[in-house]
Design a protein around this motif. Structure first.
Motif, PDB file in Angstrom:
ATOM      1  N   PRO A   1       0.395   6.069  -9.859  1.00  0.00           N
ATOM      2  CA  PRO A   1       1.784   5.753 -10.224  1.00  0.00           C
ATOM      3  C   PRO A   1       2.466   4.869  -9.191  1.00  0.00           C
ATOM      4  O   PRO A   1       3.350   4.074  -9.518  1.00  0.00           O
ATOM      5  N   LEU A   2       2.051   4.992  -7.919  1.00  0.00           N
ATOM      6  CA  LEU A   2       2.635   4.188  -6.852  1.00  0.00           C
ATOM      7  C   LEU A   2       2.388   2.703  -7.102  1.00  0.00           C
ATOM      8  O   LEU A   2       3.311   1.881  -7.074  1.00  0.00           O
ATOM      9  N   VAL A   3       1.124   2.333  -7.371  1.00  0.00           N
ATOM     10  CA  VAL A   3       0.783   0.929  -7.574  1.00  0.00           C
ATOM     11  C   VAL A   3       1.351   0.420  -8.897  1.00  0.00           C
ATOM     12  O   VAL A   3       1.902  -0.682  -8.977  1.00  0.00           O
ATOM     13  N   LEU A   4       1.212   1.218  -9.953  1.00  0.00           N
ATOM     14  CA  LEU A   4       1.744   0.830 -11.262  1.00  0.00           C
ATOM     15  C   LEU A   4       3.240   0.537 -11.181  1.00  0.00           C
ATOM     16  O   LEU A   4       3.728  -0.476 -11.705  1.00  0.00           O
ATOM     17  N   ASN A   5       3.954   1.412 -10.515  1.00  0.00           N
ATOM     18  CA  ASN A   5       5.397   1.269 -10.406  1.00  0.00           C
ATOM     19  C   ASN A   5       5.767   0.020  -9.613  1.00  0.00           C
ATOM     20  O   ASN A   5       6.626  -0.773 -10.024  1.00  0.00           O
ATOM     21  N   TYR A   6       5.114  -0.165  -8.484  1.00  0.00           N
ATOM     22  CA  TYR A   6       5.469  -1.288  -7.617  1.00  0.00           C
ATOM     23  C   TYR A   6       5.190  -2.617  -8.309  1.00  0.00           C
ATOM     24  O   TYR A   6       6.059  -3.506  -8.349  1.00  0.00           O
ATOM     25  N   LEU A   7       3.989  -2.760  -8.838  1.00  0.00           N
ATOM     26  CA  LEU A   7       3.629  -4.028  -9.466  1.00  0.00           C
ATOM     27  C   LEU A   7       4.505  -4.291 -10.695  1.00  0.00           C
ATOM     28  O   LEU A   7       4.987  -5.411 -10.903  1.00  0.00           O
ATOM     29  N   GLY A   8       4.722  -3.254 -11.507  1.00  0.00           N
ATOM     30  CA  GLY A   8       5.553  -3.424 -12.687  1.00  0.00           C
ATOM     31  C   GLY A   8       6.959  -3.848 -12.341  1.00  0.00           C
ATOM     32  O   GLY A   8       7.516  -4.776 -12.946  1.00  0.00           O
ATOM     33  N   TYR A   9       7.555  -3.199 -11.351  1.00  0.00           N
ATOM     34  CA  TYR A   9       8.919  -3.557 -10.978  1.00  0.00           C
ATOM     35  C   TYR A   9       8.974  -4.954 -10.368  1.00  0.00           C
ATOM     36  O   TYR A   9       9.930  -5.707 -10.592  1.00  0.00           O
ATOM     37  N   ALA A  10       7.947  -5.308  -9.581  1.00  0.00           N
ATOM     38  CA  ALA A  10       7.928  -6.638  -8.975  1.00  0.00           C
ATOM     39  C   ALA A  10       7.947  -7.725 -10.053  1.00  0.00           C
ATOM     40  O   ALA A  10       8.624  -8.754  -9.902  1.00  0.00           O
ATOM     41  N   TYR A  11       7.209  -7.513 -11.132  1.00  0.00           N
ATOM     42  CA  TYR A  11       7.226  -8.480 -12.236  1.00  0.00           C
ATOM     43  C   TYR A  11       8.627  -8.588 -12.834  1.00  0.00           C
ATOM     44  O   TYR A  11       9.171  -9.682 -13.008  1.00  0.00           O
ATOM     45  N   VAL A  12       9.211  -7.438 -13.173  1.00  0.00           N
ATOM     46  CA  VAL A  12      10.528  -7.440 -13.804  1.00  0.00           C
ATOM     47  C   VAL A  12      11.579  -8.041 -12.870  1.00  0.00           C
ATOM     48  O   VAL A  12      12.440  -8.825 -13.289  1.00  0.00           O
ATOM     49  N   ASP A  13      11.500  -7.697 -11.598  1.00  0.00           N
ATOM     50  CA  ASP A  13      12.477  -8.155 -10.616  1.00  0.00           C
ATOM     51  C   ASP A  13      12.481  -9.676 -10.507  1.00  0.00           C
ATOM     52  O   ASP A  13      13.527 -10.292 -10.278  1.00  0.00           O
ATOM     53  N   GLN A  14      11.295 -10.293 -10.687  1.00  0.00           N
ATOM     54  CA  GLN A  14      11.184 -11.750 -10.577  1.00  0.00           C
ATOM     55  C   GLN A  14      11.333 -12.458 -11.921  1.00  0.00           C
ATOM     56  O   GLN A  14      11.284 -13.680 -11.986  1.00  0.00           O
ATOM     57  N   GLY A  15      11.495 -11.650 -12.994  1.00  0.00           N
ATOM     58  CA  GLY A  15      11.650 -12.246 -14.306  1.00  0.00           C
ATOM     59  C   GLY A  15      10.375 -12.831 -14.865  1.00  0.00           C
ATOM     60  O   GLY A  15      10.407 -13.753 -15.690  1.00  0.00           O
ATOM     61  N   ILE A  16       9.228 -12.287 -14.442  1.00  0.00           N
ATOM     62  CA  ILE A  16       7.934 -12.768 -14.934  1.00  0.00           C
ATOM     63  C   ILE A  16       7.177 -11.598 -15.567  1.00  0.00           C
ATOM     64  O   ILE A  16       7.357 -10.446 -15.173  1.00  0.00           O
ATOM     65  N   HIS A  17       6.337 -11.915 -16.554  1.00  0.00           N
ATOM     66  CA  HIS A  17       5.495 -10.885 -17.193  1.00  0.00           C
ATOM     67  C   HIS A  17       6.336  -9.649 -17.535  1.00  0.00           C
ATOM     68  O   HIS A  17       5.974  -8.510 -17.192  1.00  0.00           O
TER      69      HIS A  17
ATOM     70  N   PHE B   1      -2.747  -1.819  -1.210  1.00  0.00           N
ATOM     71  CA  PHE B   1      -1.358  -1.630  -1.669  1.00  0.00           C
ATOM     72  C   PHE B   1      -0.387  -1.898  -0.526  1.00  0.00           C
ATOM     73  O   PHE B   1       0.616  -2.613  -0.697  1.00  0.00           O
ATOM     74  N   SER B   2      -0.663  -1.334   0.647  1.00  0.00           N
ATOM     75  CA  SER B   2       0.242  -1.521   1.789  1.00  0.00           C
ATOM     76  C   SER B   2       0.348  -2.996   2.169  1.00  0.00           C
ATOM     77  O   SER B   2       1.442  -3.500   2.440  1.00  0.00           O
ATOM     78  N   ARG B   3      -0.800  -3.691   2.183  1.00  0.00           N
ATOM     79  CA  ARG B   3      -0.737  -5.115   2.533  1.00  0.00           C
ATOM     80  C   ARG B   3      -0.024  -5.905   1.435  1.00  0.00           C
ATOM     81  O   ARG B   3       0.705  -6.862   1.721  1.00  0.00           O
ATOM     82  N   GLY B   4      -0.250  -5.512   0.176  1.00  0.00           N
ATOM     83  CA  GLY B   4       0.453  -6.193  -0.904  1.00  0.00           C
ATOM     84  C   GLY B   4       1.955  -6.078  -0.765  1.00  0.00           C
ATOM     85  O   GLY B   4       2.697  -7.063  -0.903  1.00  0.00           O
ATOM     86  N   ALA B   5       2.441  -4.861  -0.482  1.00  0.00           N
ATOM     87  CA  ALA B   5       3.879  -4.660  -0.294  1.00  0.00           C
ATOM     88  C   ALA B   5       4.382  -5.421   0.937  1.00  0.00           C
ATOM     89  O   ALA B   5       5.491  -5.960   0.940  1.00  0.00           O
ATOM     90  N   THR B   6       3.539  -5.466   1.978  1.00  0.00           N
ATOM     91  CA  THR B   6       3.903  -6.197   3.201  1.00  0.00           C
ATOM     92  C   THR B   6       4.010  -7.691   2.925  1.00  0.00           C
ATOM     93  O   THR B   6       4.966  -8.362   3.346  1.00  0.00           O
ATOM     94  N   ARG B   7       3.027  -8.240   2.217  1.00  0.00           N
ATOM     95  CA  ARG B   7       3.050  -9.670   1.896  1.00  0.00           C
ATOM     96  C   ARG B   7       4.230 -10.008   0.984  1.00  0.00           C
ATOM     97  O   ARG B   7       4.826 -11.087   1.100  1.00  0.00           O
ATOM     98  N   HIS B   8       4.572  -9.083   0.097  1.00  0.00           N
ATOM     99  CA  HIS B   8       5.746  -9.291  -0.755  1.00  0.00           C
ATOM    100  C   HIS B   8       6.992  -9.432   0.109  1.00  0.00           C
ATOM    101  O   HIS B   8       7.848 -10.302  -0.136  1.00  0.00           O
ATOM    102  N   ALA B   9       7.115  -8.576   1.120  1.00  0.00           N
ATOM    103  CA  ALA B   9       8.269  -8.646   2.021  1.00  0.00           C
ATOM    104  C   ALA B   9       8.279  -9.942   2.822  1.00  0.00           C
ATOM    105  O   ALA B   9       9.332 -10.400   3.266  1.00  0.00           O
ATOM    106  N   LEU B  10       7.092 -10.548   3.014  1.00  0.00           N
ATOM    107  CA  LEU B  10       6.981 -11.811   3.738  1.00  0.00           C
ATOM    108  C   LEU B  10       7.093 -13.020   2.813  1.00  0.00           C
ATOM    109  O   LEU B  10       6.822 -14.154   3.226  1.00  0.00           O
ATOM    110  N   ASP B  11       7.459 -12.771   1.541  1.00  0.00           N
ATOM    111  CA  ASP B  11       7.608 -13.829   0.528  1.00  0.00           C
ATOM    112  C   ASP B  11       6.291 -14.520   0.200  1.00  0.00           C
ATOM    113  O   ASP B  11       6.293 -15.662  -0.264  1.00  0.00           O
ATOM    114  N   ASP B  12       5.188 -13.829   0.432  1.00  0.00           N
ATOM    115  CA  ASP B  12       3.886 -14.345   0.021  1.00  0.00           C
ATOM    116  C   ASP B  12       3.504 -13.650  -1.285  1.00  0.00           C
ATOM    117  O   ASP B  12       2.684 -12.729  -1.299  1.00  0.00           O
ATOM    118  N   TRP B  13       4.115 -14.087  -2.403  1.00  0.00           N
ATOM    119  CA  TRP B  13       3.899 -13.367  -3.641  1.00  0.00           C
ATOM    120  C   TRP B  13       2.474 -13.512  -4.155  1.00  0.00           C
ATOM    121  O   TRP B  13       1.895 -12.557  -4.679  1.00  0.00           O
TER     122      TRP B  13
END
Length: 584
Positions: free
Chosen positions: A450-466, A420-432
């Motif tokens: 809930p931490l992972v569910l929330n992050y991944l779900g919001y990331a999808y909505v934020d990018q307009g995908i899924h 999860f931490s690396r996923g959030a880090t890579r997201h910040a580095l624009d490595d989606w």
């Protein structure tokens, strides 16, 4: 927070002295004691009490304890003041002062529950069994302090009346629900071990484990007993399960390595004082997970008075202090953990985090690096990676996290937290692509987080995908943690991004109710109000957000919105670059 107790004290003193100077023939407040306008007899106590209350509210427990102590002298009938005095002394970490104040309060007729608990623990540490038994009698205690007093009493009985009496005493207090009885059952198992009733202890620990109870000090005793009796495989299974469900614990990791290496394992058999210290520590360890202040530190101080070598209590005490914004005191507490303790390395990581909280970022990194150089501990590597993440040094964080994940893979281990931490880090580095792979794997390993569910779900909505999947992930996160203001904000902000402003307002208002002091949540609600045409309310929320001390970049963006609205190009660009609102 600013400490202005000295100024308040000087102000009150100046009023008193001015009155004395103006009316030399009268009493301390400028009135004859027979005057109809004379203040009540306990006015002096009231002054000390008010200053003490102010000190407590401004995070100065030492001054609060001193002023409450003066109030005990002048208003001895007030049990509440005595309780506050002892509480303030303990929360400041001054156990000797707490004992002194408790004795003073008791001497003038005050007998509050914290006064009794402090005196009971002090009497036990001095071997005064009859006094300790009287102080710790359960009548008058609230549920939490009753649990603490009951556990301490059981260990006192172990010496005074024998293990059978101690066990019977604890057994008579059980409700039959292991989840409610967990603290009592842990004490029972440890007392059985101390009495060499190993089979009974094993039954007790197995009952606790099967109920879902997970406590490091309890599992340490449980796993040692299994390993010493030849069941090393079961001991390792429990230790690995704890690591996956709860996280790493230095003492348990050390024990796991010893068992894997085939070393001889000694069963833990506690003295009565060591056990009594755990009887205070165990409920406090549960309390710290349910509070956002430093109230649990009171009990860690009491536990350490009984057993100064209970270093896990120092670690959690520091955590409690950090919650209250008392980082300097937290660092002083952690500095007392010796290098020989398995909690030394994690303590260095905690010191680094405390320094980070004080804005001393370079020192934080330096402490973490020095600790890692002295002991190449996995936990310290994780701590340093998280410090880099907190400083937005994402490339360094990604490098460290990748190294740890690769080392874990060689040992057949996968840790969802690191993914999860690396996923959030890579997201910040624009490595989606890399971020999504890590987040989805973390969710496979921990599908109810809930931490992972929330992050991944919001990331999808934020990018307009899924979009539908993203909303469902956030909704699911909220079912697992319905009282989270940040997840509620995520759902509201997702609806905002989708242009569904009425739904956005509904959830964002709820989020602000849950976390009223968060600048970002108030800012989001202002945006939703603006889009719904409620522009006055929007400006109120943005102004409130500014009062809550947002980061400098956020402050500049909100100030522009107040002047020109959220459609200003600079605001639109800044909002499109906002980090996810769930505080990963």
């Amino acid at each position: 927070m600013m400490r202005r107790t000295g100024a308040v004290s000087a102000f009150l003193l100046s009023l008193s002295c001015a009155a004395c100077a103006s009316y030399p023939g009268f009493g301390a407040y400028g009135f004859s004691v027979d005057s109809a306008h004379a203040p009540p007899a306990d006015a002096a106590a009231l002054g000390d009490f008010l200053v003490a209350r102010y000190a407590a509210m401004t995070n100065d427990p030492r001054e609060a304890a001193r002023r409450y102590a003066a109030s005990i002298d002048t208003a001895p009938e007030s049990t509440g003041i005595a309780e506050r005095a002892v509480y303030s002394a303990l929360v400041s970490g001054d156990y000797p002062q707490a004992v002194q104040l408790a004795n003073k309060a008791h001497g003038v007729g005050n007998f509050g529950t914290l006064v009794r608990l402090t005196l009971g623990i002090e009497a036990m540490s001095e071997g005064k069994d009859a006094e300790s038994a009287a102080y710790l009698a359960e009548d008058g205690f609230g549920p939490f302090n009753r649990t603490v007093a009951r556990g301490v009493s059981a260990w006192r009985m172990l010496d005074a009346d024998g293990p059978e009496a101690a066990e019977t005493y604890l057994r008579d207090t059980l409700t039959g629900d292991p989840r409610l009885d967990s603290a009592t059952l842990y004490m029972m198992g440890l007392i059985q071990l101390s009495a060499h009733s190993d089979a009974d202890a094993l039954d007790t620990f197995e009952t606790l484990w099967n109920s879902g109870a997970r406590l490091a000090v309890g599992l340490d005793a449980h796993a040692r007993l299994l390993a010493a009796n030849g069941d090393r495989a079961r001991a390792l299974t429990l230790l690995n399960t704890f690591r996956e469900e709860v996280g790493e614990n230095s003492a348990l990791e050390s024990l796991r390595k010893d068992i894997q290496a085939g070393r001889e394992i000694q069963v833990t058999r506690l003295s009565s004082r060591q056990g009594a210290a755990l009887a205070v520590y165990v409920p406090a360890a549960a309390l710290i997970t349910r509070t956002d202040d430093d109230v649990a530190s009171v009990y860690f101080v009491l536990a350490l008075a009984l057993d100064p070598d209970l270093h896990e209590a120092r670690s959690l005490w520091a955590q409690s202090l950090e919650k209250a914004g008392r980082e300097i005191e937290a660092i002083a507490v952690l500095a007392q953990i010796p290098e020989t303790s398995p909690y030394y390395s994690p303590a260095r990581g905690q010191i680094a985090w405390a320094l980070l909280g004080l804005g001393r970022e370079d020192e934080a990194v330096q402490v973490a690096r020095q600790a890692l150089a002295q002991a190449p501990d996995r936990g310290l590597r994780v701590q340093l990676a998280e410090i880099y993440r907190a400083q937005a040094q994402y490339r360094e964080a990604n490098r460290l996290l990748t190294g740890i994940i690769e080392d874990d893979a060689l040992k057949g281990r996968e840790d969802w937290r690191l993914l999860f931490s690396r996923g959030a880090t890579r997201h910040a580095l624009d490595d989606w692509d890399g971020a999504e792979a890590d987040l989805k794997r973390a969710l496979q390993l921990q599908p109810h987080s809930p931490l992972v569910l929330n992050y991944l779900g919001y990331a999808y909505v934020d990018q307009g995908i899924h979009l539908e999947e993203g909303l469902n992930l956030i909704r699911t996160a909220l079912t697992y943690d319905p009282d989270s203001g940040f997840i509620t904000d995520s759902l509201g902000w997702a609806y905002y991004r989708l242009g569904r402003y009425e739904l956005a307002i509904y959830f964002l208002e709820k989020a602000v109710e849950l976390e009223p002091a968060d600048a970002t949540l108030n800012d989001h609600l202002g945006d939703a109000y603006w889009r719904s045409g409620r522009k006055l309310e929007a400006k109120f929320q943005w102004e409130r957000s500014l009062k809550l001390e947002p980061a400098e970049k956020e402050r500049a963006r909100i100030e522009v919105k107040l002047l020109k609205g959220p459609d200003e190009p600079a605001v639109v660009k800044a909002e499109s670059e906002q980090p996810l609102p769930n505080r990963p």
